[in-house]
Enzyme design. Structure first.
Site, PDB file in Angstrom:
ATOM      1  N   ASP A 265       0.752  -1.144  -0.071  1.00 58.39           N
ATOM      2  CA  ASP A 265       0.039  -0.170   0.239  1.00 58.39           C
ATOM      3  C   ASP A 265       0.960   1.177  -0.054  1.00 58.39           C
ATOM      4  OD1 ASP A 265      -3.173   0.681   1.421  1.00 58.39           O
ATOM      5  OD2 ASP A 265      -2.145   1.676   0.138  1.00 58.39           O
TER       6      ASP A 265
HETATM    7  C1  GLC Z   1      -4.185   4.291  -0.424  1.00 56.40           C
HETATM    8  C2  GLC Z   1      -4.955   3.020   0.241  1.00 56.40           C
HETATM    9  C3  GLC Z   1      -5.193   2.152  -0.866  1.00 56.40           C
HETATM   10  C4  GLC Z   1      -5.015   2.805  -2.401  1.00 56.40           C
HETATM   11  C5  GLC Z   1      -3.819   3.047  -2.389  1.00 56.40           C
HETATM   12  C6  GLC Z   1      -3.532   3.771  -3.752  1.00 56.40           C
HETATM   13  O1  GLC Z   1      -3.342   4.887   0.554  1.00 56.40           O
HETATM   14  O2  GLC Z   1      -4.871   2.656   1.315  1.00 56.40           O
HETATM   15  O3  GLC Z   1      -6.641   1.412  -0.613  1.00 56.40           O
HETATM   16  O4  GLC Z   1      -5.308   1.606  -3.444  1.00 56.40           O
HETATM   17  O5  GLC Z   1      -3.395   4.078  -1.208  1.00 56.40           O
HETATM   18  O6  GLC Z   1      -4.346   4.926  -3.997  1.00 56.40           O
END
Ligand code: GLC
Length: 725
Positions: A265
Site C-alpha cells: 500500500d
Molecule cells: C491508499 C489506500 C489504498 C489505495 C492506495 C492507492 O492509501 O490505502 O486502498 O489503493 O493508497 O491510492
C-alpha cells in the site's frame, strides 16, 4: 459474463517470462518492482526513470492520451521495451460512480455487483487503466472505521460471494477497449480489525479469527481469478503485513498457491520504520523483499536499496527473480506487450453511456435500506400535495459521490431535489430549505425550515455525513449526525408535520433519538451519481426498497463491536439484555441493551413477507454431504417486492466455541402480491467447518441449529446433525 483468470500459470506465458528475465540487468529487475506516482516524483524524474527501465508501474494517472505518452517512453525508449502497468483506484465506478461498496453490498446481488464492476472496467480500460486497486474485501465489525464504506460489511460468507462477483466484473472479457483490467484484492490482511476502529491502528487477533473471518474473502477473490493483492498498512500480531512472511509466503503462496504479485500500500514499505520493524529504509526494503513483497508503491525503498542489498548478499537474486516473474507474467497476461496503447478516441464514446447511468440508478435503488416505516407513511400517497424538502444533503451534488470517487464529477450527479423535480407530478408543491450546514455550528435557516415544514403535508429531511467523513483516514469516535443536523431534525419534528428521514452516510450511524421519534427512515448511503433519483423513486413508490444491512447498526458507540456472529459466552444475556442496576451477572451492560438497533440482514419493503413451512430435508448429514433446507416465502402485501431470504446455522458444541449464528446462504426472491415461492438452500457440509485447536480446517460431528428468515435476529428454526465419520 465470462471473465479472465489471472491467478494461473500458462506455459507459453512462462516461456516468454523466462526469455525476458535472462536479458534483464539487476537494475531493470528492480525497476519492475517499483511503482511510482508522477505527481509525487515530478514529471521529469518520472519520465527519466521510465526511459531507463526503472519503473514497472504508475498509479493515480488518468487519460488515454497521457498514459499513451508514458507508455511510449517505456515500450519504445527503454532498453527492453517492457510496458508499464497503469493502476488506479476504481473502487465503485470510474466516471459513472455507483453507490459506495458498503451500499452495493446491501443489494445482496452478486450478479448486479458484477455488472457494476464491469461497467467500471469498461470506462477505466477505455481510458487507459490496466489495474484497479479493488475490490476492497476487508471484513469490518466496527463502524467507527471510515473504510467500512469500501467493503461488504461484517460477514465473511457474504463478503466472499461479493468479492468474487466484483473480481469477475472487473476482469470481464470482451471489454469495448479490447484490453483487460486486472483486479486487486485488498487490504491483505485484517485491516478492518484496527483497534478502536481507528484507521492504520494495531491489529492483533488469534490465528483462528484471522482464518475464520478475515481471510476467506481474499481466498475467494483469488479462486475467482483475481490477479493481484495489496498488503495492508496495519501490523498483524506484531508484524506489519507489508513484511509479514506468514501472510505473504506461508498463507498466500504455500497454502493458497496464489501466483500474482503483491503490491504494497501507499508508502507502506517506508512505514515499517515508524512501525518500529525497520531502523531505516534499507532495512525496510530488505525485510519486505525477503517477506515476499513484489512491488513497492512509491516508497522508493526498492529503487534506492534493493540492487545493493542483492550485491551485498543480503537478499538473494532468486527472490528478486520470483517477484519480477510475477510482474512480467501479469503484464504478459494483460496483453500489454502486444497492445501497450489505448485508442484515444474510445473513452468519450464509452464514459457515462446512458445504459451505464441506468444501471447506476438500479444499483442505487436496490442498495437503499428502508429502516422504518411506521403507519405506512411511505410511499408518499396521493394525499401528499405539499412536500418540504429540508437538510444540508437535500440538494447535494458532491457528498453523494461517496469516498474514493476519484474522477467522478459533481456535475454528473442528481441531487434529491433533482430527483423529485424529475418525477414529482406538477400538482404537488415542493419547497426546498437547506436548514443548516453539513458540519459547523451555524444554523442559518432552521426557522425557515420549520416554517416550510408547517406549510407542508410531509417534511423530508435529508441528513448525514459528507463523503470526507468516511473512507481512508476518516474514522469517527462519535457516529451521530454531524453539526447542527440533530437540532434541525428536532425543530422540524416539533412542527408536528410528519417527518421522513433520508440518511446519507458511509457507515452505520448512531441515531437513537431519530430512530425513536421519526416514523419513516430510509438509509440512502452515498449512492453515486443517481442517488437523488433513486431516493425520489423510492419515497414516491416508483421503486420498492429491497436492500438489507450488511453491517449491524449499533445503538451507541459503547456497544461496538456489535455483530451477528458473536459468541454466546458462559453467561449469555436473556433476550436483548436489560437496563437496570442490580444486574443478574450476565454478559450485558448496565446502561445499554445487547442487541443492535438494526441487525445484520435487516431491511423493510413496502410489502410484507411471511416465512412458512421450514423443512430440513437432510436431518443427518456426513462431512462430505450437502445440507438441504427449504422454506416457503410468501408476499403478504399489496404490491410486488423482492425479499432477501437468509440461511444461518449454529454449531451447538465444538472443540472450540462457535458463533451463535453464521450466514451460510442467501437468496433474492421476487414475488407478486399474494404469491409464494419455495426457497431451497443447498449448503456443502464442508462449509460448516472452522479452524480447530491444531489450526487445521475441520468439520466436526454434532448437532446444529438452522434458521431461514429475513435477517440475523429472527427466522424459522430447525435442526440437523453432522454424523461422525
Ligand atoms: C491508499 C489506500 C489504498 C489505495 C492506495 C492507492 O492509501 O490505502 O486502498 O489503493 O493508497 O491510492
Amino acid at each position: 459474463m465470462n471473465a479472465y483468470n489471472f491467478n494461473q500459470i500458462e506455459p507459453q506465458i512462462e516461456q516468454r517470462v523466462e526469455r525476458l528475465l535472462v536479458q534483464m540487468t539487476l537494475e531493470e529487475k528492480v525497476g519492475q518492482m517499483t511503482q511510482i506516482s508522477v505527481d509525487r516524483l515530478g514529471r521529469d524524474e518520472a519520465e527519466q526513470r521510465i526511459r531507463q527501465g526503472q519503473v514497472g508501474s504508475v498509479l493515480t494517472f488518468y487519460g488515454a492520451a497521457e498514459i499513451n505518452r508514458l507508455q511510449k517512453m517505456a515500450a519504445e525508449e527503454s532498453r527492453l521495451g517492457i510496458p508499464l502497468i497503469i493502476g488506479n483506484d476504481v473502487i465503485h465506478g470510474y466516471r459513472t460512480i455507483f453507490p459506495i461498496p458498503l451500499a452495493e453490498s446491501c443489494t445482496w446481488d452478486p450478479a448486479l455487483l458484477e455488472a457494476s464492476a464491469r461497467i467500471a472496467a469498461e470506462e477505466a480500460s477505455a481510458d487507459g487503466t490496466d489495474w484497479t486497486f479493488a475490490p476492497m474485501v476487508d471484513i469490518c465489525r466496527d463502524p467507527r472505521w471510515g473504510r467500512i464504506a469500501e467493503g461488504a460489511g461484517e460477514d465473511p460468507f457474504l463478503g466472499a460471494a461479493l468479492a468474487q462477483a466484483r473480481v469477475r466484473g472487473f476482469q470481464a472479457a470482451n471489454l469495448a477497449s479490447g484490453r483487460k483490467l486486472v483486479a486487486c484484492a485488498k487490504h491483505y490482511a485484517a485491516y478492518g480489525a484496527a483497534e478502536g476502529g481507528k484507521d492504520y491502528n494495531t491489529v492483533d487477533m488469534s490465528e483462528r479469527r484471522l482464518r475464520d473471518v478475515y481471510l476467506p474473502p481474499f481466498k475467494a477473490a483469488f479462486e475467482a481469478g483475481a490477479g493481484t493483492v495489496m498488503s495492508s498498512f496495519n501490523e498483524l500480531n506484531g508484524v506489519p503485513s507489508t513484511a509479514n512472511p506468514f501472510l505473504l509466503r506461508q498463507v498466500l503462496r504455500e497454502e493458497w498457491g496464489f501466483v500474482g504479485p503483491v503490491l504494497a500500500d501507499y508508502n507502506a514499505l517506508k512505514e515499517l520504520i515508524p512501525h518500529g520493524l525497520a531502523a531505516d529504509l534499507q532495512e525496510a526494503a530488505r525485510l519486505s523483499a525477503l517477506a515476499g513483497l513484489d512491488m513497492d508503491m512509491v516508497a522508493d525503498g526498492y529503487h534506492i536499496h534493493l540492487a545493493d542489498l542483492v550485491r551485498a548478499g543480503q537478499v538473494p537474486e532468486a527472490v528478486i527473480d520470483e517477484a519480477v516473474r510475477r510482474v512480467l507474467r501479469l503484464k504478459l497476461m494483460l496483453g500489454l506487450f502486444e497492445r501497450p496503447f489505448t485508442d484515444e478516441t474510445l473513452a468519450e464514446t464509452i464514459i457515462l453511456k446512458e445504459e451505464f447511468r441506468e444501471k447506476a440508478l438500479e444499483v442505487a435503488q436496490k442498495s437503499m435500506v428502508l429502516l422504518k416505516n411506521e403507519g405506512g407513511l411511505l410511499p408518499l400517497g396521493q394525499n401528499v400535495r405539499r412536500i418540504a424538502l429540508i437538510g444540508p444533503l437535500a440538494d447535494d451534488h458532491h457528498e453523494i459521490l461517496g469516498c474514493w470517487y476519484r474522477i467522478g464529477r459533481d456535475e454528473d450527479t442528481e441531487s434529491v431535489l433533482d430527483g423529485f423535480r424529475a418525477v414529482l407530478p406538477a400538482s404537488v408543491q415542493l419547497t426546498h430549505v437547506r436548514g443548516c450546514d453539513l458540519v459547523g455550528a451555524e444554523t442559518p435557516d432552521i426557522e425557515a425550515a420549520v416554517a416550510a415544514a408547517r406549510a407542508a403535508d410531509v417534511a423530508i429531511l435529508v441528513l448525514g455525513e459528507g463523503e470526507f467523513m468516511s473512507g481512508e483516514a476518516h474514522s469517527r469516535a462519535y457516529l451521530g449526525l454531524p453539526g447542527q443536523q440533530q437540532a434541525l431534525l428536532e425543530a422540524v419534528y416539533a412542527s408536528g408535520t410528519p417527518v421522513v428521514a433520508v440518511l446519507m452516510s458511509g457507515r452505520p450511524l448512531v441515531i437513537p433519538w431519530l430512530a425513536n421519534h421519526i416514523p419513516a427512515i430510509l438509509q440512502a448511503w452515498h449512492g453515486g451519481i443517481r442517488t437523488g433519483r433513486a431516493v425520489a423513486d423510492i419515497l414516491l413508490g416508483r421503486a420498492n426498497p429491497s436492500g438489507k444491512l450488511t453491517a449491524s447498526w449499533p445503538r451507541s458507540e459503547g456497544q461496538i463491536p456489535v455483530y451477528h456472529a458473536y459468541k454466546n459466552t458462559g453467561r449469555p444475556a436473556e433476550g436483548e439484555g436489560t437496563i437496570q442496576f442490580n444486574k443478574p451477572h450476565r454478559a450485558e451492560y448496565l446502561d445499554e441493551l445487547n442487541t443492535p438497533l438494526y441487525p445484520f440482514g435487516y431491511g423493510l419493503s413496502y410489502t410484507g413477507f411471511a416465512y412458512e413451512d421450514l423443512r430440513v430435508e437432510t436431518p443427518l448429514v456426513g462431512a462430505n454431504d450437502t445440507l438441504v433446507v427449504s422454506a416457503t416465502v410468501r408476499n403478504t402485501g399489496q404490491r410486488a417486492g423482492v425479499e432477501i431470504a437468509q440461511l444461518y446455522v449454529r454449531d451447538l458444541v465444538g472443540s472450540v466455541t462457535r458463533p451463535v449464528k453464521e450466514l451460510k446462504g442467501f437468496r433474492r426472491v421476487s414475488l407478486e402480491p399474494g404469491r409464494q415461492q419455495r426457497v431451497r438452500f443447498e449448503v456443502p457440509v464442508q462449509a460448516l467447518g472452522f479452524w480447530g485447536l491444531d489450526m487445521t480446517y475441520i468439520v466436526e460431528p454434532g448437532k446444529f441449529k438452522v434458521w431461514v428468515g429475513p435477517n440475523a435476529a429472527t427466522g424459522l428454526e430447525g435442526e440437523f446433525e453432522v454424523k461422525a465419520g
